[in-house]
Scaffold this active site. Structure first.
Site, PDB file in Angstrom:
ATOM      1  N   GLN B 236      -0.699 -29.927 -11.575  1.00  0.00           N
ATOM      2  CA  GLN B 236       0.237 -28.965 -11.951  1.00  0.00           C
ATOM      3  C   GLN B 236      -0.329 -27.532 -11.660  1.00  0.00           C
ATOM      4  O   GLN B 236       0.730 -26.576 -11.631  1.00  0.00           O
ATOM      5  CB  GLN B 236       0.857 -29.140 -13.318  1.00  0.00           C
ATOM      6  CG  GLN B 236       1.745 -30.198 -13.368  1.00  0.00           C
ATOM      7  CD  GLN B 236       2.391 -30.267 -14.864  1.00  0.00           C
ATOM      8  OE1 GLN B 236       2.266 -31.368 -15.734  1.00  0.00           O
ATOM      9  NE2 GLN B 236       3.407 -29.574 -15.165  1.00  0.00           N
ATOM     10  N   ARG B 383       7.924 -31.179 -20.897  1.00  0.00           N
ATOM     11  CA  ARG B 383       9.113 -30.497 -20.816  1.00  0.00           C
ATOM     12  C   ARG B 383       9.799 -29.452 -21.351  1.00  0.00           C
ATOM     13  O   ARG B 383      10.963 -29.508 -21.598  1.00  0.00           O
ATOM     14  CB  ARG B 383      10.114 -31.536 -20.442  1.00  0.00           C
ATOM     15  CG  ARG B 383      11.270 -31.265 -19.560  1.00  0.00           C
ATOM     16  CD  ARG B 383      12.274 -32.188 -18.882  1.00  0.00           C
ATOM     17  NE  ARG B 383      13.118 -31.752 -17.791  1.00  0.00           N
ATOM     18  CZ  ARG B 383      13.389 -32.675 -16.805  1.00  0.00           C
ATOM     19  NH1 ARG B 383      12.972 -33.738 -16.639  1.00  0.00           N
ATOM     20  NH2 ARG B 383      14.495 -32.155 -15.960  1.00  0.00           N
ATOM     21  N   CYS B 384       8.847 -28.552 -21.728  1.00  0.00           N
ATOM     22  CA  CYS B 384       9.326 -27.294 -22.250  1.00  0.00           C
ATOM     23  C   CYS B 384       8.317 -26.306 -22.191  1.00  0.00           C
ATOM     24  O   CYS B 384       7.248 -26.447 -21.601  1.00  0.00           O
ATOM     25  CB  CYS B 384       9.463 -27.682 -23.966  1.00  0.00           C
ATOM     26  SG  CYS B 384       7.936 -28.010 -24.778  1.00  0.00           S
ATOM     27  N   GLU B 759      13.692 -27.155 -18.347  1.00  0.00           N
ATOM     28  CA  GLU B 759      13.082 -27.554 -19.654  1.00  0.00           C
ATOM     29  C   GLU B 759      14.205 -27.419 -20.662  1.00  0.00           C
ATOM     30  O   GLU B 759      14.024 -28.007 -21.618  1.00  0.00           O
ATOM     31  CB  GLU B 759      11.988 -27.202 -20.107  1.00  0.00           C
ATOM     32  CG  GLU B 759      10.896 -27.135 -18.913  1.00  0.00           C
ATOM     33  CD  GLU B 759       9.415 -26.510 -18.961  1.00  0.00           C
ATOM     34  OE1 GLU B 759       8.337 -26.936 -18.550  1.00  0.00           O
ATOM     35  OE2 GLU B 759       9.701 -25.235 -19.701  1.00  0.00           O
TER      36      GLU B 759
END
Lengths: 283, 805
Positions: B236, B383-384, B759
């Protein structure tokens, strides 16, 4: 997730498969749809040296619907779902098959594999006990029939001998009153609790009833007492309570990620009561 | 005038900001033509596979690889002893700790990497793994972060024995990592103590896992002739990986090329550096052949970065009419065996101090204690933004609990305490400067959309019917108003291993008026190739369909900190807009020369510069681009390129209002989601279709987390949820219909006013689902029960409340 090394065989006849089993003994396993065995092999929990693929054997296919219903072992869950004759003659089979895994699994997973593997989580074994089905086992000395209710001995241990192959399932056309009720956490999951119920009725009274439960003991459970509790009743609340209590006396669930024992016993009761109500409404 | 339809048409042709443009990536992905790490095949490539520990805590007495090495096709078996001379048997983590690459004397969690087998194909490697004999002596296991802090708890990290000063301050126990505090402790305690109403509760956010569809992996390839190392991987943050690889290996950074090809989902799981990458790099250097390592699903869930595992003890005070007076939070954070959280370096608990949420709370304090246990390392932002889901869950549960204590409607309690639109920019008690928001408008829109009053009436009637024995189903209304903090971040306080968290974009306009832009980020499904082209289309007047977006190759893309924490649009999206503006500025000079006017006599009109007051005199961007390459323009360099490195002045603060309506069967613990309404405000909306898709995906992950997904351990440290049979990954069958909505409050500091959004639905969704479960039982006395709300836990709640008769 890579299985250990194995030899692959694809016989084209039942005798051919049996002779391979005789040759390789407990180092060989037969595979039909592969949806139980292959994952076990990938996890290396099973490592057969010889894998005997039954898909080339035409004799293991086919569905016959008469007074007796006979289904070849290689019949997939999808083929069961698509079979008009079965839908009319044994709708409980359709109701159960629809709740097995997902379409991809049902396209490959077979009835024979589902009942022969001896996994207490599989749905068809309890249903076959409920139907009082008979399993045809072909071996070196010919074919014998074993009642589903006598077949399951322990997890993954059945009455099938090592050199035998389960070739077909047969059962008498069941009564109209039927239900297969299953609670699961998600698609693809085994049952938290499931109940197969068949009821025949006459004049507002139950004349015969059959009850079997999935994944609530280390083998599928046929509860004769639960069925007996319904006979002669109108499936009213007292009768259902008695049947549920009888069933709860026959199951022996264990704690796992689906929940503790107390929860499973309770849910088994709820699921059976719902199955009885639905079967009665159709009887 | 025909000018108006013409300009409308030109604008539509651009497919710029606000256009629901179809994702350009999907033609490839939906036809199986993606190029993922496992699709990469290099000549002579070898395969690596790990021997992993079956124990959660054990001494490694010996490793015997003789049988494995004797298997034809096995090239090498690496152990810590082989890596030690290179100094690579341990590696630094992003959180200032260090982590074993391969077991050095002991193992600390089940699934830990013990030896790395390299073979000519992956089947042989898997067989060889079985043949490596490891002699373990088991040690006492600690999986509970509270027991880990007891005086006689086993020492997990022997390497830290006697180390009293950690990366984030003093360590007060041998299994303690750090204490991190923010806010006014004394003032908060005093304010709460003096309050008319006080609510206290412990909120547990269980351990789960991002579980991307594609697991982690890499292909490392050392070219011994030119000394160049190429690493393809599921990264990522490819540029950071290159820098870390250079620092660890000693290879000059210009001799390392890191490539993130297509990535099948990341969700924070692919931010960190894993032993598999290090071992693959060592193996290619040793063998001179490319080495591929791709973990399987069970390895992914057992050994790579988990998320959450936060025990959050809250105390909140209020006046009796519902004005919040103070908020106190203490978190016990279970980090597992190594502190491998992926947070900006100075923030060991991420941005947890966003835990005052959407509310104007006068005084607050939070403290986080990081603890070692015999569990897998991680603590990533699934996902935040960093620890923001934890914070949002905490405050949104505390609000509900306070509402119970006050006997007040939870929607009204929120409304009373929202930061008002006229208070922005708003500085929170814990030090954040919220850029923009209009919470009351969003809230009212949401409540109206679901007919909130009607739902409450229906719920009251249901409770009565339940009490009369007419139904066994309860109705829960789950409310959430969340505020996210995304877009790390300002270089002055956000860095990763010293690298400031800016991001970048480099644009080349081609002579015929098409373009390529490269960014320092990397899409893992977010649709960057679609949306960043839209930003550029609006800035440069070149249609999005004529702009190629490239990311992930460190040899070609400009340096950036990567994609996670919803930072791509806030940071790289801003860089893209700024680079586009540089293009336009140069284009304006060229246009002025071509039109023989002064720069200031031109105005921008969608895709062209027009002479003010003479609309028939113009030069389109395509004409300008051509001129940039074929005309000698005095004082202007040939070509049309621009680079922007963007350091955002602040984070962005997206927010949203979610309502979940859930039916619960008290006898089986099953649930059914009848309605889910999600209003998101992410500032300027670049592509509404992608936003909607992001919201659907994020809500589905939130559904999973709230309703069943967990990484559970038994007392021996065995992972109980290591396969997708037990780890809940929803399919279409379990996924409800979502009703999306929006308001648009632009960020005042972002060049195009955009905030992150990918997110938000996870941050807001988890409390919405969980609050619905809690709310269903509120009438029967439930205050708090922990996630995940799977069937048996909901059943247990009903039983404990006496609802089974």
């Amino acid at each position: 997730m890579i299985p250990a090394t194995f030899e692959y065989h694809r016989p084209d006849s039942v005798p051919g498969a049996i002779s391979l089993l005789q040759q390789h003994g407990d180092d060989a396993r037969v595979v039909a749809g592969g949806h139980s065995l292959i994952p076990m092999m990938k996890l290396r929990m099973a490592a057969p040296g010889h894998l005997i693929d039954l898909q080339g054997i035409a004799d293991l296919r086919g569905v016959e619907v008469g007074d007796t219903i006979r289904i070849g072992a290689l019949t997939t869950q999808s083929e069961i779902l698509a079979h008009a004759g079965l839908a009319e003659a044994a709708p409980i089979l359709i109701e159960a098959a629809r709740q097995i895994a997902d379409p991809q699994v049902r396209n490959l997973g077979t009835l024979g594999g589902n009942v022969a593997n001896g996994d207490p989580g599989n749905d068809m074994p309890a249903l076959m006990m409920c139907l009082d089905a008979s399993f045809a086992l072909a071996g070196p000395d010919g074919t014998r029939e074993v009642a589903a209710r006598e077949f399951y001995e322990a997890p993954y241990v059945t009455a099938r001998e090592e050199e035998e192959i389960l070739t077909a399932v047969s059962f008498a056309r069941p009564p109209r009153g039927h239900a297969y009720e299953k609670q699961k956490r998600k698609i693809g999951d085994y049952a938290t609790a499931a109940a197969a119920v068949l009821i025949a009725a006459d004049g507002g009274r139950v004349t015969s009833a059959s009850v079997a439960m999935t994944n609530l003991a280390d083998v599928p459970v046929f509860s004769a007492a639960a069925g007996a509790a319904l006979v002669g009743t109108d499936c009213g609340p007292d009768a259902v309570r008695t049947a549920v209590a009888a069933m709860q006396g026959d199951i022996d669930p264990v704690e796992d990620n689906r929940g503790p024992v107390e929860f499973k016993r309770h849910v088994a009761g709820v699921i059976l009561a719902r199955a009885i109500a639905r079967a009665w409404s159709r009887a | 005038m025909k000018d108006l339809p013409d300009s409308e048409e030109r604008r539509a042709n651009l497919k710029g900001l606000g256009c629901a443009r179809k994702r350009v990536e999907d033609a490839r992905f939906t036809q199986g033509k993606g190029n993922y790490v496992d699709d990469i095949k290099l000549p002579g490539m070898l395969f690596g596979d790990f021997v992993r520990s079956p124990y959660a805590h054990a001494r490694v007495k010996s490793i015997d690889a003789a049988a494995a090495l004797a298997l034809p096709g096995v090239v090498a078996v690496l152990t810590a002893k082989d890596l030690e001379p290179l100094g690579l048997h341990w590696m630094p983590t992003l959180a200032g700790d260090k982590q074993m690459v391969l077991a050095d004397g002991k193992v600390l969690f089940q699934g830990q990497e013990v030896a790395f087998v390299v073979a000519t194909d992956r089947y042989i490697a898997a067989d060889a793994v079985e043949l490596v004999e490891v002699d373990y002596e088991d040690l006492p296991v600690v999986v509970d972060p509270f027991k880990a802090q007891e005086p006689d708890a086993p020492v997990l990290r022997e390497d830290l024995e006697g180390v009293t000063e950690g990366a984030h301050g003093p360590r007060r126990h041998h299994n303690h990592i750090f204490t991190w505090e923010q806010g006014d402790a004394a003032g908060t305690t005093a304010a709460i103590d003096a309050s008319e109403v006080i609510a206290e509760e412990t909120i547990y956010y269980h351990r789960t896992h991002p579980c991307p569809l594609e697991t982690c992996g890499c292909v490392a390839s050392m070219d011994k002739i030119n000394g160049k190392l190429t690493v393809y991987g599921t990264f990522q943050a490819p540029h950071v990986v290159r820098t870390v690889a250079s620092l660890l290996s000693g290879i000059d950074e210009h001799n390392i090329r890191v490539v993130s090809p297509d990535i099948g989902g990341g969700f924070g799981n692919k931010v960190g550096v894993y032993p598999g990458y290090v071992c693959s790099i060592v193996a290619t250097i040793v063998t001179g052949k490319p080495v591929k390592w791709v973990e399987d699903r069970m390895e992914n869930m057992m050994a790579t970065a988990f998320a959450r595992d936060y025990w959050m003890k809250g105390r909140i005070g209020a006046t009796k009419d519902g004005r919040i007076t103070g908020l106190h939070a203490h978190v016990t954070a279970d980090h597992g065996a190594f502190d491998a959280c992926a947070d900006p370096t100075k923030f060991p608990a991420g941005f947890f101090h966003i835990c005052t949420g959407s509310y104007d709370i006068p005084v607050a304090y939070c403290a986080v204690d990081g603890i070692y246990t015999n569990k897998a390392p991680g603590g990533v932002a699934y996902r935040c933004s960093f620890r923001v889901t934890e914070a949002a869950y905490f405050i949104e549960r505390m609000i509900e609990i306070l509402a119970i204590k006050l006997g007040m409607d939870a929607a009204e309690l929120r409304r009373i305490n929202f930061i008002r639109a006229d208070q922005f920019p708003y500085t929170s008690a814990l030090g954040w400067e919220y850029d923009s928001g209009d919470y009351h408008t969003a809230w009212d829109k949401a409540l109206k959309a679901v007919d909130y009053a009607g739902l409450r009436r229906e719920q009251a009637a249901r409770v009565e019917a339940f009490k009369r024995g007419e139904t066994r189903r309860l109705l829960g209304i789950g409310l959430t108003h969340f505020t996210e903090i995304v877009g790390a971040g300002p270089v002055k306080n956000c860095d990763i291993l010293g690298m400031g968290m800016f991001d970048s974009c480099e644009i080349r306009i081609h002579p015929t008026g098409s373009a390529i832009a490269r960014l320092g980020t990397i899409s893992q499904g977010q649709g960057h190739a679609t949306t960043f082209a839209q930003i550029l289309a609006s800035e440069t007047g070149i249609p999005a369909d004529k702009i190629t977006i490239e990311e992930g190759d460190t040899d070609t893309a400009p340096y950036g900190l990567g994609t996670y924490g919803s930072r791509s649009t806030p940071v790289a999206g801003a860089a893209t807009a700024m680079a586009g503006r540089k293009i336009r500025a140069k284009a304006q000079m060229i246009a002025a020369y071509l039109l023989e006017v002064h720069d200031n006599d031109l105005e921008w009109d969608i895709d062209r510069f027009v002479v003010k007051g003479a609309p028939e005199r113009f030069k389109t961007m395509a004409e300008i681009a051509y001129a940039a390459y074929n005309q000698a323009i005095p004082g202007v360099e040939p070509g049309l390129e621009a680079v922007s490195y963007y350091d955002p002045p602040n984070m962005t603060y997206p927010f949203g209002a979610y309502v979940c309506v859930m039916e619960i069967d008290v006898d089986t613990g099953e649930h059914e989601i009848r309605q889910f309404y999600a209003l998101d405000d992410c500032g300027t909306r670049i592509n509404p279709m992608i936003i909607e898709g992001q919201v659907h995906g994020g809500l589905t992950e939130a559904l999973a987390i709230a309703m069943g997904q967990e990484i559970a351990y038994d007392d021996m440290g065995n992972v109980r949820t290591g396969t997708l049979m037990d780890f809940f990954l929803p399919t279409a069958w379990e996924t409800p219909n979502y009703q999306t909505d929006w308001t648009e409050t632009p960020s005042p500091h972002h060049p195009i006013g955009a905030k992150g959004v990918g997110e938000s639905p996870n941050v807001g969704g988890v409390p919405a689902f969980s609050n619905a479960v809690h709310d269903a039982f509120r009438a029967f006395g439930l205050t708090q029960t922990h996630m995940p709300h799977d069937h048996w836990r909901i059943w247990r709640t009903a039983r404990d409340l006496g609802l089974h008769g």
